[in-house]
Write a protein that holds these residues in place. Structure first.
Motif, PDB file in Angstrom:
ATOM      1  N   ILE A  42       0.871  -1.170   0.000  1.00 24.50           N
ATOM      2  CA  ILE A  42       0.000   0.000   0.000  1.00 24.50           C
ATOM      3  C   ILE A  42       0.912   1.225   0.000  1.00 24.50           C
ATOM      4  N   PRO A  43       0.846   2.049  -1.061  1.00 20.09           N
ATOM      5  CA  PRO A  43       1.721   3.222  -1.106  1.00 20.09           C
ATOM      6  C   PRO A  43       1.266   4.308  -0.137  1.00 20.09           C
ATOM      7  N   MET A  44       2.219   4.920   0.502  1.00 15.62           N
ATOM      8  CA  MET A  44       1.994   6.042   1.408  1.00 15.62           C
ATOM      9  C   MET A  44       2.471   7.296   0.694  1.00 15.62           C
ATOM     10  N   TYR A  45       1.749   8.384   0.871  1.00 10.67           N
ATOM     11  CA  TYR A  45       2.104   9.628   0.189  1.00 10.67           C
ATOM     12  C   TYR A  45       1.521  10.805   0.954  1.00 10.67           C
ATOM     13  N   ASN A  46       1.871  11.988   0.536  1.00 10.20           N
ATOM     14  CA  ASN A  46       1.179  13.212   0.919  1.00 10.20           C
ATOM     15  C   ASN A  46       1.214  14.121  -0.309  1.00 10.20           C
ATOM     16  N   SER A  47       0.656  15.293  -0.219  1.00  9.32           N
ATOM     17  CA  SER A  47       0.577  16.167  -1.393  1.00  9.32           C
ATOM     18  C   SER A  47       1.958  16.562  -1.910  1.00  9.32           C
ATOM     19  N   GLU A  48       2.934  16.715  -1.021  1.00  5.05           N
ATOM     20  CA  GLU A  48       4.289  17.080  -1.453  1.00  5.05           C
ATOM     21  C   GLU A  48       4.917  15.955  -2.289  1.00  5.05           C
ATOM     22  N   ARG A  85       3.170  14.188   7.731  1.00  5.80           N
ATOM     23  CA  ARG A  85       4.593  14.119   8.063  1.00  5.80           C
ATOM     24  C   ARG A  85       4.762  14.093   9.576  1.00  5.80           C
ATOM     25  N   ILE A  86       5.711  13.313  10.040  1.00  6.91           N
ATOM     26  CA  ILE A  86       6.099  13.314  11.452  1.00  6.91           C
ATOM     27  C   ILE A  86       7.483  13.955  11.501  1.00  6.91           C
ATOM     28  N   ASP A  87       7.566  15.144  12.069  1.00 10.04           N
ATOM     29  CA  ASP A  87       8.839  15.870  12.092  1.00 10.04           C
ATOM     30  C   ASP A  87       9.940  15.049  12.738  1.00 10.04           C
ATOM     31  N   PRO A  94      21.334  14.581   3.169  1.00  5.26           N
ATOM     32  CA  PRO A  94      22.179  15.284   2.203  1.00  5.26           C
ATOM     33  C   PRO A  94      21.353  16.196   1.282  1.00  5.26           C
ATOM     34  N   ASP A  95      20.148  15.771   0.956  1.00  9.29           N
ATOM     35  CA  ASP A  95      19.243  16.564   0.130  1.00  9.29           C
ATOM     36  C   ASP A  95      17.986  16.809   0.956  1.00  9.29           C
ATOM     37  N   LYS A  96      17.744  18.067   1.305  1.00  8.27           N
ATOM     38  CA  LYS A  96      16.606  18.387   2.174  1.00  8.27           C
ATOM     39  C   LYS A  96      15.272  17.956   1.574  1.00  8.27           C
ATOM     40  N   ASP A  97      15.200  17.808   0.257  1.00  7.99           N
ATOM     41  CA  ASP A  97      13.964  17.367  -0.390  1.00  7.99           C
ATOM     42  C   ASP A  97      13.620  15.911  -0.070  1.00  7.99           C
ATOM     43  N   ASP A  98      14.596  15.136   0.398  1.00  5.84           N
ATOM     44  CA  ASP A  98      14.344  13.738   0.755  1.00  5.84           C
ATOM     45  C   ASP A  98      13.684  13.600   2.126  1.00  5.84           C
ATOM     46  N   ARG A  99      13.702  14.660   2.899  1.00  3.62           N
ATOM     47  CA  ARG A  99      13.146  14.621   4.251  1.00  3.62           C
ATOM     48  C   ARG A  99      11.668  14.230   4.238  1.00  3.62           C
ATOM     49  N   VAL A 100      10.901  14.725   3.268  1.00  7.50           N
ATOM     50  CA  VAL A 100       9.457  14.477   3.251  1.00  7.50           C
ATOM     51  C   VAL A 100       9.131  12.986   3.155  1.00  7.50           C
ATOM     52  N   VAL A 101       9.826  12.233   2.308  1.00  4.74           N
ATOM     53  CA  VAL A 101       9.502  10.812   2.189  1.00  4.74           C
ATOM     54  C   VAL A 101       9.844  10.062   3.481  1.00  4.74           C
ATOM     55  N   TYR A 102      10.909  10.482   4.132  1.00  6.24           N
ATOM     56  CA  TYR A 102      11.292   9.877   5.408  1.00  6.24           C
ATOM     57  C   TYR A 102      10.249  10.192   6.481  1.00  6.24           C
ATOM     58  N   GLU A 103       9.833  11.455   6.537  1.00 11.27           N
ATOM     59  CA  GLU A 103       8.872  11.863   7.560  1.00 11.27           C
ATOM     60  C   GLU A 103       7.484  11.275   7.320  1.00 11.27           C
ATOM     61  N   VAL A 104       7.089  11.087   6.075  1.00  6.61           N
ATOM     62  CA  VAL A 104       5.823  10.411   5.791  1.00  6.61           C
ATOM     63  C   VAL A 104       5.915   8.955   6.225  1.00  6.61           C
ATOM     64  N   GLU A 109       3.615   3.013  11.706  1.00  8.29           N
ATOM     65  CA  GLU A 109       4.550   2.079  12.339  1.00  8.29           C
ATOM     66  C   GLU A 109       4.646   0.793  11.521  1.00  8.29           C
ATOM     67  N   GLY A 110       5.858   0.301  11.346  1.00  8.00           N
ATOM     68  CA  GLY A 110       6.073  -0.938  10.615  1.00  8.00           C
ATOM     69  C   GLY A 110       6.135  -0.766   9.104  1.00  8.00           C
ATOM     70  N   SER A 111       6.095   0.474   8.639  1.00  7.94           N
ATOM     71  CA  SER A 111       6.148   0.722   7.194  1.00  7.94           C
ATOM     72  C   SER A 111       7.603   0.850   6.731  1.00  7.94           C
ATOM     73  N   TYR A 112       7.777   0.999   5.430  1.00 11.27           N
ATOM     74  CA  TYR A 112       9.107   1.077   4.819  1.00 11.27           C
ATOM     75  C   TYR A 112       9.228   2.305   3.932  1.00 11.27           C
ATOM     76  N   LEU A 113      10.454   2.669   3.656  1.00 18.18           N
ATOM     77  CA  LEU A 113      10.782   3.668   2.653  1.00 18.18           C
ATOM     78  C   LEU A 113      11.618   2.914   1.620  1.00 18.18           C
ATOM     79  N   VAL A 114      11.146   2.857   0.386  1.00 17.08           N
ATOM     80  CA  VAL A 114      11.843   2.120  -0.665  1.00 17.08           C
ATOM     81  C   VAL A 114      12.555   3.129  -1.558  1.00 17.08           C
ATOM     82  N   THR A 115      13.871   2.989  -1.658  1.00 19.56           N
ATOM     83  CA  THR A 115      14.678   3.941  -2.423  1.00 19.56           C
ATOM     84  C   THR A 115      15.818   3.237  -3.144  1.00 19.56           C
TER      85      THR A 115
END
Length: 145
Positions: A42-48, A85-87, A94-104, A109-115
């Protein structure tokens, strides 16, 4: 033993680009997208994140049609979950634009970030490559070879 719930994951933009550029549906990024399309992830996202997907996939250097982009993003929006987003102030990116995917990712809990770019994120067990995500799916008996 298979678990009843699907896997939740934020998909980094580079994985979408790699999947859409792949010449085979056997590439790891494409197999991750196919797992999303089959409901195993199940993909997780936000508007950003959706805005970034749209902007990057629409770049002239890529051969993707507006229809392909619309269909993929519409699928994410329809079948994924819109997350807050959870701050996270104690991590360096290294790239501040990557912060959003990490914070989403932190919102479920128990989810992943695939990169495809592990070095862009903190070294954590939930930050995984497409190949690692496929291994996780296999461990949960969610992936058909």
């Amino acid at each position: 033993m298979a678990e009843d719930r699907p896997i939740y994951a934020v998909i980094d933009t580079n994985v979408l680009v790699s999947a859409l550029l792949a010449s085979s549906d056997r590439s790891n990024p494409m197999r991750v997208i196919l797992a999303i399309l089959s409901g195993k992830i199940i993909p997780m996202y936000n508007s950003e994140i959706i805005s970034e997907y749209r902007e990057v996939l629409s770049r002239k250097k890529f051969p993707f049609t507006s229809g392909q982009i619309y269909d993929l993003l519409n699928y994410f929006i329809t079948f994924g979950i819109d997350c807050q987003r959870i701050d996270v102030n104690d991590e360096v990116f290294p790239d501040k634009d990557d912060r959003v995917v990490y914070e989403v990712r932190m919102s479920v809990e128990g989810s992943y970030l695939v990169t495809g770019n592990l070095r862009h994120f903190p070294h954590k067990p939930y930050v995984v490559t497409p190949a690692q995500m496929l291994e996780i799916l296999q461990e949960h008996e969610l992936m058909i070879s």
